[in-house]
Write an enzyme that holds these catalytic residues in place. Structure first.
Site, PDB file in Angstrom:
ATOM      1  N   LYS A  16      -3.418  34.840  38.633  1.00 36.00           N
ATOM      2  CA  LYS A  16      -4.301  35.187  37.512  1.00 36.00           C
ATOM      3  C   LYS A  16      -4.797  33.940  36.774  1.00 36.00           C
ATOM      4  O   LYS A  16      -5.987  33.820  36.506  1.00 36.00           O
ATOM      5  CB  LYS A  16      -3.571  36.093  36.499  1.00 36.00           C
ATOM      6  CG  LYS A  16      -3.153  37.447  37.071  1.00 36.00           C
ATOM      7  CD  LYS A  16      -2.705  38.412  35.973  1.00 36.00           C
ATOM      8  CE  LYS A  16      -1.482  37.942  35.188  1.00 36.00           C
ATOM      9  NZ  LYS A  16      -0.250  37.869  35.988  1.00 36.00           N
ATOM     10  N   ARG A  91      -0.871  44.800  28.993  1.00 36.72           N
ATOM     11  CA  ARG A  91       0.267  44.892  29.898  1.00 36.72           C
ATOM     12  C   ARG A  91       0.966  46.242  29.790  1.00 36.72           C
ATOM     13  O   ARG A  91       1.910  46.492  30.534  1.00 36.72           O
ATOM     14  CB  ARG A  91       1.267  43.799  29.547  1.00 36.72           C
ATOM     15  CG  ARG A  91       1.285  42.636  30.544  1.00 36.72           C
ATOM     16  CD  ARG A  91       2.323  41.677  30.066  1.00 36.72           C
ATOM     17  NE  ARG A  91       2.801  40.744  31.027  1.00 36.72           N
ATOM     18  CZ  ARG A  91       2.378  39.487  31.115  1.00 36.72           C
ATOM     19  NH1 ARG A  91       1.398  39.055  30.369  1.00 36.72           N
ATOM     20  NH2 ARG A  91       2.956  38.661  31.963  1.00 36.72           N
ATOM     21  N   ARG A 127       6.627  27.103  41.768  1.00 36.75           N
ATOM     22  CA  ARG A 127       5.492  26.811  40.885  1.00 36.75           C
ATOM     23  C   ARG A 127       5.834  25.694  39.893  1.00 36.75           C
ATOM     24  O   ARG A 127       6.902  25.673  39.304  1.00 36.75           O
ATOM     25  CB  ARG A 127       5.116  28.080  40.124  1.00 36.75           C
ATOM     26  CG  ARG A 127       3.963  27.919  39.178  1.00 36.75           C
ATOM     27  CD  ARG A 127       3.328  29.247  38.847  1.00 36.75           C
ATOM     28  NE  ARG A 127       4.050  29.987  37.823  1.00 36.75           N
ATOM     29  CZ  ARG A 127       3.562  31.091  37.239  1.00 36.75           C
ATOM     30  NH1 ARG A 127       2.399  31.573  37.634  1.00 36.75           N
ATOM     31  NH2 ARG A 127       4.249  31.710  36.326  1.00 36.75           N
ATOM     32  N   ARG A 160       8.130  26.101  34.627  1.00 39.95           N
ATOM     33  CA  ARG A 160       8.111  26.932  33.423  1.00 39.95           C
ATOM     34  C   ARG A 160       9.494  27.526  33.197  1.00 39.95           C
ATOM     35  O   ARG A 160      10.161  27.922  34.146  1.00 39.95           O
ATOM     36  CB  ARG A 160       7.102  28.079  33.636  1.00 39.95           C
ATOM     37  CG  ARG A 160       5.884  27.974  32.776  1.00 39.95           C
ATOM     38  CD  ARG A 160       4.852  29.002  33.159  1.00 39.95           C
ATOM     39  NE  ARG A 160       5.278  30.375  32.897  1.00 39.95           N
ATOM     40  CZ  ARG A 160       4.443  31.428  32.934  1.00 39.95           C
ATOM     41  NH1 ARG A 160       3.188  31.255  33.224  1.00 39.95           N
ATOM     42  NH2 ARG A 160       4.883  32.636  32.694  1.00 39.95           N
ATOM     43  N   ARG A 171      10.593  40.071  35.221  1.00 39.19           N
ATOM     44  CA  ARG A 171       9.139  40.145  34.991  1.00 39.19           C
ATOM     45  C   ARG A 171       8.466  41.035  36.030  1.00 39.19           C
ATOM     46  O   ARG A 171       7.553  41.798  35.710  1.00 39.19           O
ATOM     47  CB  ARG A 171       8.546  38.721  35.027  1.00 39.19           C
ATOM     48  CG  ARG A 171       8.918  37.928  33.759  1.00 39.19           C
ATOM     49  CD  ARG A 171       8.848  36.423  33.971  1.00 39.19           C
ATOM     50  NE  ARG A 171       7.536  35.916  34.260  1.00 39.19           N
ATOM     51  CZ  ARG A 171       7.303  34.818  34.982  1.00 39.19           C
ATOM     52  NH1 ARG A 171       8.308  34.114  35.507  1.00 39.19           N
ATOM     53  NH2 ARG A 171       6.080  34.420  35.185  1.00 39.19           N
TER      54      ARG A 171
HETATM   55  P1  AMP Z   1       2.374  35.250  31.381  1.00 37.48           P
HETATM   56  O1  AMP Z   1       2.048  33.810  31.196  1.00 37.48           O
HETATM   57  O2  AMP Z   1       1.163  36.155  31.320  1.00 37.48           O
HETATM   58  O3  AMP Z   1       3.231  35.507  32.583  1.00 37.48           O
HETATM   59  O4  AMP Z   1       3.258  35.671  30.091  1.00 37.48           O
HETATM   60  C1  AMP Z   1       4.487  35.041  29.812  1.00 37.48           C
HETATM   61  C2  AMP Z   1       5.331  35.922  28.911  1.00 37.48           C
HETATM   62  O5  AMP Z   1       4.643  36.146  27.668  1.00 37.48           O
HETATM   63  C3  AMP Z   1       5.618  37.322  29.424  1.00 37.48           C
HETATM   64  O6  AMP Z   1       6.729  37.339  30.314  1.00 37.48           O
HETATM   65  C4  AMP Z   1       5.904  38.067  28.137  1.00 37.48           C
HETATM   66  O7  AMP Z   1       7.184  37.736  27.644  1.00 37.48           O
HETATM   67  C5  AMP Z   1       4.884  37.465  27.184  1.00 37.48           C
HETATM   68  N1  AMP Z   1       3.592  38.190  27.190  1.00 37.48           N
HETATM   69  C6  AMP Z   1       2.372  37.692  27.568  1.00 37.48           C
HETATM   70  N2  AMP Z   1       1.419  38.617  27.430  1.00 37.48           N
HETATM   71  C7  AMP Z   1       2.017  39.731  26.961  1.00 37.48           C
HETATM   72  C8  AMP Z   1       1.558  41.044  26.618  1.00 37.48           C
HETATM   73  N3  AMP Z   1       0.267  41.398  26.771  1.00 37.48           N
HETATM   74  N4  AMP Z   1       2.478  41.931  26.167  1.00 37.48           N
HETATM   75  C9  AMP Z   1       3.758  41.600  26.015  1.00 37.48           C
HETATM   76  N5  AMP Z   1       4.265  40.395  26.320  1.00 37.48           N
HETATM   77  C10 AMP Z   1       3.404  39.458  26.794  1.00 37.48           C
END
Ligand code: AMP
Length: 221
Positions: A16, A91, A127, A160, A171
């Site tokens: 993404k 999400r 990653r 990360r 996740r």
């Molecule tokens: P990502 O970089 O999109 O994988 O997001 C990293 C982390 O941020 C996720 O594992 C969640 O803990 C939090 N997060 C990001 N976007 C959301 C969302 N829309 N709703 C809830 N938690 C989020």
């Protein structure tokens, strides 16, 4: 005026972030990554960052109300007038319903990046992210012990915090349970385009651009 309102849906590791940056450059619209906004808040020790830090490192989702407020605030900025790429939001179904309200029920295009789970685990554990320019790369290091440098800007690459196997599985489980149902939600309105995320990145970008261009009807502001 034409608008390109895009929602990127896909499990962690499906590409993404990589695709979002390319699409934004191509259509000249902002990239809104909720994960990046939260990680920046954690790094800067803001009240928001302190509040969400534990959830992020456990791979658990942040509460809907907080996320909805955050995105509503971001979408109020003028740079979203011609569209946006949302990466990591919505999400949950509650977030998707809130987004519909935020854009006044106007059409979105949900791009679903499909990648099998075994491949996702492999990608996420290897990653690396650049500490300076934030470029994502795949590590060639077998043991992850030696220092690796970004091929673009030369800064140090790091893993990360939430790219460890325990958090990765949490996740993926959250994606299956809470986010994958959004595909049906958008499908009911015929707003879904499924993209094979296992193809090389340039090919994925081409396929996404083709879908966006074919569905111009979705782009009226
Ligand atoms: P990502 O970089 O999109 O994988 O997001 C990293 C982390 O941020 C996720 O594992 C969640 O803990 C939090 N997060 C990001 N976007 C959301 C969302 N829309 N709703 C809830 N938690 C989020």
């Amino acid at each position: 005026m034409k608008c390109t309102r895009l929602v990127l849906i896909g499990p962690p590791g499906s590409g993404k972030g990589t695709q979002a940056t390319r699409i934004c450059a191509r259509y000249d619209i902002p990239w809104i990554s909720t994960g990046d906004i939260l990680r920046a808040a954690v790094k800067a020790h803001t009240p928001l960052g302190i509040q969400v830090q534990m959830l992020l490192s456990a791979g658990e989702l942040v509460g809907d109300d907080l996320m909805i407020d955050l995105v509503r605030e971001r979408l109020a900025h003028e740079d979203t007038a011609r569209g946006f790429v949302l990466d990591g939001f919505p999400r949950t179904l509650v977030q998707a319903e809130a987004l519909d309200q935020m854009v006044g029920g106007k059409p979105l295009l949900a791009l679903v990046l499909e990648v099998p789970e075994a491949e996702l685990e492999r990608r996420l554990t290897s990653r690396r992210i650049c500490t300076r320019c934030k470029t994502l790369t795949t590590s060639n290091s077998l043991y992850g012990s030696e220092e690796e440098l970004c091929s673009k800007c030369g800064a140090v690459l790091i893993t990360r915090d939430d790219d460890n196997i325990v958090t990765i599985r949490a996740r993926l489980e959250n994606y299956r349970r809470l986010t994958a149902p959004l595909i049906d939600y958008y499908q009911q309105r015929n707003w879904v385009a499924r993209i094979d995320g296992t193809r090389p990145p340039d090919e994925v970008t081409r396929n996404i651009a083709r879908v966006i261009d074919e569905r111009m009807d979705l782009r009226d502001c």
